[in-house]
Design a protein around this motif. Structure first.
Motif, mmCIF file in Angstrom:
data_model
loop_
_atom_site.group_PDB
_atom_site.id
_atom_site.type_symbol
_atom_site.label_atom_id
_atom_site.label_comp_id
_atom_site.label_asym_id
_atom_site.label_seq_id
_atom_site.Cartn_x
_atom_site.Cartn_y
_atom_site.Cartn_z
ATOM 1 N N ARG A 72 49.358 50.846 -44.384
ATOM 2 C CA ARG A 72 50.280 50.901 -43.260
ATOM 3 C C ARG A 72 51.551 51.650 -43.648
ATOM 4 O O ARG A 72 52.047 52.501 -42.905
ATOM 5 C CB ARG A 72 50.626 49.477 -42.828
ATOM 6 C CG ARG A 72 51.297 49.383 -41.500
ATOM 7 C CD ARG A 72 50.417 49.839 -40.367
ATOM 8 N NE ARG A 72 49.436 48.831 -39.980
ATOM 9 C CZ ARG A 72 48.492 49.055 -39.080
ATOM 10 N NH1 ARG A 72 48.403 50.219 -38.484
ATOM 11 N NH2 ARG A 72 47.634 48.102 -38.752
ATOM 12 N N TRP A 169 51.164 47.188 -34.231
ATOM 13 C CA TRP A 169 50.152 47.256 -35.296
ATOM 14 C C TRP A 169 49.112 46.152 -35.118
ATOM 15 O O TRP A 169 47.934 46.353 -35.351
ATOM 16 C CB TRP A 169 50.811 47.143 -36.669
ATOM 17 C CG TRP A 169 51.616 48.335 -37.047
ATOM 18 C CD1 TRP A 169 51.599 49.560 -36.454
ATOM 19 C CD2 TRP A 169 52.553 48.424 -38.117
ATOM 20 N NE1 TRP A 169 52.480 50.413 -37.069
ATOM 21 C CE2 TRP A 169 53.075 49.742 -38.105
ATOM 22 C CE3 TRP A 169 53.021 47.533 -39.074
ATOM 23 C CZ2 TRP A 169 54.026 50.176 -39.023
ATOM 24 C CZ3 TRP A 169 53.957 47.957 -39.989
ATOM 25 C CH2 TRP A 169 54.454 49.270 -39.971
ATOM 26 N N SER A 174 48.190 52.275 -34.435
ATOM 27 C CA SER A 174 48.656 52.701 -35.753
ATOM 28 C C SER A 174 49.317 54.070 -35.733
ATOM 29 O O SER A 174 49.642 54.619 -36.773
ATOM 30 C CB SER A 174 47.472 52.726 -36.731
ATOM 31 O OG SER A 174 46.473 53.629 -36.277
#
Length: 203
Positions: A72, A169, A174
């Motif tokens: 991430r 998220w 994303s």
């Protein structure tokens, strides 16, 4: 009762004054930037492994534990690559620039403490550790005990970023950059630090 400041962390008041004194953004100053003499290394079971990495990256993202948020964070930072929860060792023998990442729960912070102790004791491979990013593990404000523990753990890193929960998220988005100010500053900090030519990049 006023909480005493961790002596390893730069005073927030001083940081604010410095930011107001200049138009150019300057990332937070490193309080410690290299292993410390006399630091005892953690038990072998608590150490991160090492991984030989091919290719290059402006910044290597190392998760202190599974689910830390390596991928991430790497997606937010240009030129960043993940190391799969291991300290990177580069095949060309250059010194990698590394960001350590953990979650803001007790498990994550404890893992980050062990990783930072490993680095500070000199038991990690040679690397340029830029700091620790602590990602929220749930919506809302973290309990005080965890906030305090994060400040203590972060005191053992060159720099500390506390990053809030991103609901998008959780829902599978994303691609949208987090709108939170903390992420905007974090991304700016790392862009500057990852291209800082005054930092050592070779053995």
């Amino acid at each position: 009762m006023q909480q005493s400041l961790n002596p390893w962390i730069t005073s927030p008041a001083a940081d604010s004054a410095e930011e107001e004194a200049t138009d150019a953004h300057v990332p937070p100053a490193a309080v410690i930037s290299a292993p410390l003499r006399g630091m005892v290394e953690p038990d072998a079971a608590d150490r991160l492994g090492c991984r030989s990495m091919s290719g290059s990256a402006a910044l290597w993202i190392t998760g202190a534990h599974g689910g830390a948020g390596e991928s991430r964070i790497a997606a937010l930072l240009e030129g960043a690559r993940v190391t799969d929860h291991c300290w990177p060792v580069l095949q060309d023998r250059r010194t990698p620039r590394v960001l350590l990442v953990c979650r803001a729960d007790m498990r994550g912070l404890t893992a980050a403490r062990s990783a930072l102790t490993q680095w500070a004791s000199g038991a990690a491979p040679e690397l340029d550790l830029l700091g620790l990013a602590v990602l929220a593990d749930a919506p809302g404000k973290n309990p005080k005990a965890l906030r305090d523990f994060a400040a203590i753990v972060g005191g053992g890193a060159p720099r500390l970023w506390i990053l809030p929960w991103v609901e998008a998220w959780r829902l599978g988005d994303s691609t949208t950059p987090p709108p939170a100010r903390e992420y905007q500053r974090f991304i700016t900090d790392l862009a500057v630090l990852a291209t800082d030519t005054t930092s050592s990049t070779t053995n």
